[in-house]
Design an enzyme around this catalytic site. Structure first.
Site, PDB file in Angstrom:
ATOM      1  CB  CYS A 108     -20.875 -12.774  33.378  1.00  0.00           C
ATOM      2  SG  CYS A 108     -21.866 -12.396  34.818  1.00  0.00           S
ATOM      3  CG  HIS A 210     -17.383  -9.107  34.213  1.00  0.00           C
ATOM      4  ND1 HIS A 210     -17.854  -9.153  32.927  1.00  0.00           N
ATOM      5  CD2 HIS A 210     -18.400  -9.559  34.995  1.00  0.00           C
ATOM      6  CE1 HIS A 210     -19.098  -9.581  32.930  1.00  0.00           C
ATOM      7  NE2 HIS A 210     -19.457  -9.837  34.156  1.00  0.00           N
TER       8      HIS A 210
HETATM    9  N1  GLN Z   1     -27.603 -10.857  33.755  1.00  0.00           N
HETATM   10  C1  GLN Z   1     -26.736 -11.904  34.301  1.00  0.00           C
HETATM   11  C2  GLN Z   1     -26.739 -11.884  35.843  1.00  0.00           C
HETATM   12  O1  GLN Z   1     -27.114 -10.891  36.449  1.00  0.00           O
HETATM   13  C3  GLN Z   1     -25.316 -11.731  33.802  1.00  0.00           C
HETATM   14  C4  GLN Z   1     -24.660 -10.447  34.317  1.00  0.00           C
HETATM   15  C5  GLN Z   1     -23.294 -10.197  33.672  1.00  0.00           C
HETATM   16  O2  GLN Z   1     -23.017 -10.597  32.536  1.00  0.00           O
HETATM   17  N2  GLN Z   1     -22.415  -9.463  34.418  1.00  0.00           N
HETATM   18  O3  GLN Z   1     -26.320 -12.855  36.461  1.00  0.00           O
END
Ligand code: GLN
Length: 264
Positions: A108, A210
């Site tokens: 992510c 995740h």
């Molecule tokens: N800030 C990034 C987004 O909102 C990554 C979010 C994350 O790592 N879950 O896409």
């Protein structure tokens, strides 16, 4: 996790696995630390000497020995907090390590920063490391929920699926230099448009999954260790892990299509 330094092992040592954890305090959300624990333990279960090196801001120790880097997720705030250090202290040794055969798994927020750029919903653009031919811009709403991926057959994974959880605003689009990790069977994936999830280029793996990703996808964890060590690992008894994997596949198969708001 304390860095369990079990001796001065090197990347070429077939008897050891060194995991470099990028920003363990700041880039580690939605269970991402489980990926590090999985790689560490699955190496130890094979009798390898394993160590985890914390690569926080300012730390570059041992990057030349790291076999597998892990770069977890983070909200826009945390991505901004690590950004300068990523560019100023990690970019060069990381690129060198990958050229020398190290592997990286980025999830992510970490995935986004491996690409050409990540642009937030407020229009702030973070030029990325350019290690993956992807670009990311925040979309109008967050993509949140369980994900099932049919993996790129070229990766030769069994089972040919990955399961996980996504929570991101970024929409990631791949260029010709990257292949999708797979195609979304359930969930939104890279961008809600082209049906892809994640990106792979050589030993660089990016994903929005995740959960964390590797405990319920032990076949992917082993692929990374085998790529990093250029070896074939003895099989483990993964009945428990794969039962969890199958349970999610079956649960998601029974749910209504994503188009039905009640299914979200
Ligand atoms: N800030 C990034 C987004 O909102 C990554 C979010 C994350 O790592 N879950 O896409």
């Amino acid at each position: 996790m304390a860095a369990a330094i079990l001796g001065d092992v090197s990347r070429g040592d077939p008897e050891s696995l060194t995991i470099g954890w990028l920003y363990p305090e700041l880039m580690n959300i939605y269970g991402d630390r489980g990926n590090v624990l999985t790689l560490y333990q699955r190496a130890r279960w094979r009798g390898l000497q394993a160590e985890v090196v914390d690569l926080d801001k300012g730390a570059t120790r041992a990057m030349d020995r790291v076999d597998i880097f892990f770069f977890g997720g983070g909200q826009d705030r945390e991505q901004a907090l690590v950004y300068d250090d990523l560019i100023e202290t990690k970019a060069v040794p990381l690129a060198r390590a990958l050229e020398e055969g190290a592997v990286i798994l980025a999830i992510c927020g970490g995935y986004q920063l491996l690409g050409h750029y990540y642009q937030t919903a407020e229009g702030q653009r973070f030029p990325g490391l350019g290690l993956l031919d992807v670009r990311t811009e925040a979309g109008p709403r967050r993509c949140i929920g369980d994900v099932v991926v049919d993996v790129d057959p070229e990766l030769g994974l069994t089972p040919p699926t990955l399961v996980g959880f996504e929570n991101h605003s970024g929409r990631t689009f791949l260029g010709s230099g990257a292949r999708p990790l797979g195609r979304v069977r359930r969930g939104r994936g890279n961008n809600e448009e082209d049906g892809t999830e994640g990106a792979v280029a050589n030993n660089i793996f990016g994903s929005y999954l995740h959960g964390s990703l590797l405990p319920k996808n032990p076949h992917l964890a082993d692929l990374m260790i085998e790529r990093a060590k250029r070896c074939r690992l003895p099989r483990l008894d993964d009945r428990l892990e794969l039962a969890a994997h199958r349970w999610i596949l079956e649960r998601e198969a029974a749910r209504r299509p994503l188009g039905d708001a009640r299914a979200r």
